[in-house]
Design a protein around this motif. Structure first.
Motif, PDB file in Angstrom:
ATOM      1  N   PRO A   1       0.820  -1.215   0.000  1.00 50.32           N
ATOM      2  CA  PRO A   1       0.000   0.000   0.000  1.00 50.32           C
ATOM      3  C   PRO A   1       0.853   1.263   0.000  1.00 50.32           C
ATOM      4  N   ALA A   2       0.372   2.292  -0.700  1.00 52.21           N
ATOM      5  CA  ALA A   2       1.007   3.613  -0.736  1.00 52.21           C
ATOM      6  C   ALA A   2       2.434   3.558  -1.277  1.00 52.21           C
ATOM      7  N   ALA A   3       2.698   2.621  -2.198  1.00 55.09           N
ATOM      8  CA  ALA A   3       4.020   2.507  -2.816  1.00 55.09           C
ATOM      9  C   ALA A   3       3.858   2.456  -4.329  1.00 55.09           C
ATOM     10  N   ASP A   4       4.908   2.814  -5.064  1.00 58.15           N
ATOM     11  CA  ASP A   4       4.903   2.634  -6.510  1.00 58.15           C
ATOM     12  C   ASP A   4       4.971   1.143  -6.802  1.00 58.15           C
ATOM     13  N   HIS A   5       3.919   0.629  -7.459  1.00 59.95           N
ATOM     14  CA  HIS A   5       3.837  -0.820  -7.621  1.00 59.95           C
ATOM     15  C   HIS A   5       2.946  -1.146  -8.809  1.00 59.95           C
ATOM     16  N   VAL A   6       3.394  -2.089  -9.630  1.00 55.61           N
ATOM     17  CA  VAL A   6       2.568  -2.638 -10.701  1.00 55.61           C
ATOM     18  C   VAL A   6       2.677  -4.155 -10.626  1.00 55.61           C
ATOM     19  N   GLU A   7       1.531  -4.839 -10.744  1.00 58.75           N
ATOM     20  CA  GLU A   7       1.509  -6.299 -10.571  1.00 58.75           C
ATOM     21  C   GLU A   7       0.431  -6.884 -11.472  1.00 58.75           C
ATOM     22  N   SER A   8       0.757  -8.012 -12.107  1.00 61.85           N
ATOM     23  CA  SER A   8      -0.182  -8.636 -13.036  1.00 61.85           C
ATOM     24  C   SER A   8      -0.189 -10.144 -12.885  1.00 61.85           C
ATOM     25  N   TRP A   9      -1.373 -10.721 -13.111  1.00 59.50           N
ATOM     26  CA  TRP A   9      -1.554 -12.161 -13.258  1.00 59.50           C
ATOM     27  C   TRP A   9      -2.132 -12.387 -14.646  1.00 59.50           C
ATOM     28  N   PHE A  10      -1.555 -13.288 -15.418  1.00 58.97           N
ATOM     29  CA  PHE A  10      -2.008 -13.437 -16.801  1.00 58.97           C
ATOM     30  C   PHE A  10      -2.089 -14.902 -17.196  1.00 58.97           C
TER      31      PHE A  10
END
Length: 344
Positions: free
Chosen positions: A15-24
């Motif tokens: 939370p409240a951090a620069d973050h990108v995450e994906s499930w594909f």
């Protein structure tokens, strides 16, 4: 690198951090250049950005289309903790997209539409024993929690058998007998540049998967600077696995990113290998990948690329793997390429 699929799919969201995450999830028709790619993304920033995205791209050898829908993160639902045993299901929901993951496979369903097209899917997948066990290209699992590289990738299900159906503008696809994979990536931003490729090779007699290749060449940020291209490669064939994961041995890597082609030559303790992948730009989509604190990048995305792999093991005979249209190939670039449409 022992790790179960439940742990590999656990969320790394901070939370409240620069973050990108994906499930594909990707599935390919072994008999024709048809494929579907489905992705769920979470994007947060220190500036308060908090959005979830539902993606789908379809390819049929003649036409392609891609959809994306943004949903406020507060309206998305996630239950993706590192739980055990493997029978426990992990779930996420982003607008019209649902994805359920467990220790031996998963399921996804959803509907996306835009002004010109609509796609509706309901598909399930189960891991293929042996080659379908979780795969990580990094040399040690400790790097998954390290600051470098700044974007991590694992394949909880690198080889999976699919079933189900997909409807695209009234055309119905039966996905029974298709093969594909499920992946998971995360980091503080997308890599500044990369090429990523994955392919499953099936026996021409019975159509069963017998080998898989996954590799990547990309740059990362270290101390505010962009690194040279760093490459990794893993090939599984039958009961054998050949790893080329010494990511700091740059003199043993020869990557070449020349869109729409990616070539990688690697040497390592298991021998040497060469991968060549090429996609038709007219059969690709361009996807705008937002970063939390940097400019948007663009993913030139093919799921029907041609691929060839040559492996010369230290012990054993050399072999080749080929697929005319079964390769997943992606390039991340700073600007769209005019030859690739649509831009989504």
């Amino acid at each position: 690198m022992p790790m179960n699929a439940i742990a590999q799919n656990a969320s790394r969201l901070r939370p409240a951090a620069d973050h990108v995450e994906s499930w594909f999830v990707r599935a390919n028709d072994p008999a024709a250049p048809r494929a579907v790619w489905i992705k769920a993304t979470v994007l947060t920033g220190r500036d308060g950005t908090a959005v979830a995205q539902a993606w789908c791209s379809v390819f049929d050898g003649k036409r392609v289309h891609a959809w994306c829908r943004d949903v406020p993160l507060a309206d998305a639902a996630f239950d993706l903790g590192a739980v055990a045993p493997d029978t426990v299901e992990q779930e996420l929901s982003i607008g019209p997209l649902r994805m359920m993951l467990h220790g031996s496979g998963g399921r996804t369903r959803g509907t996306l539409r835009d002004e010109t097209s609509i796609v509706d899917w309901d598909l399930a997948f189960e891991k293929v024993p042996g080659s379908g066990e979780p795969l990580c290209m990094l040399p040690t699992a400790r790097l998954l929690d390290a600051p470098v590289p700044n974007n991590k990738l694992v394949s909880p299900f690198p080889v999976a058998a699919f079933s189900g159906r997909l409807e695209w503008d009234g055309e119905s696809w039966d996905l029974d007998g298709w093969h594909g994979m499920q992946g998971h990536n995360w980091g503080s931003e997308h890599s500044p540049e990369y090429a990523w490729g994955q392919a499953i090779f099936t026996d021409t007699g019975d159509g069963a998967p017998f080998a898989v290749m996954e590799g990547a060449s990309g740059r990362t940020r270290i101390g505010g600077r962009v690194s040279p291209l760093i490459s990794m490669l893993v090939v599984r064939r039958g009961d054998d696995e050949y790893r080329f994961d010494r990511i700091v041995d740059l003199w043993r890597q020869r990557p070449r990113l020349a869109f729409p082609e990616w070539t990688l030559r690697m040497r390592g303790r298991d021998g040497s290998a060469t991968v060549h992948m090429v996609a038709d730009p007219a059969q690709m989509v361009c996807l705008a990948y937002r970063n939390p604190a940097r400019a948007t990048s663009y993913c030139l995305n093919s799921k029907t690329a041609a691929v060839s792999v040559h492996v010369a093991p230290v012990n054993g005979n050399a072999f080749e793997l080929r697929s005319a249209h079964g390769g997943a190939l992606e390039f991340l670039v700073p600007q769209p390429v005019p030859a690739v449409r649509p831009v989504v």
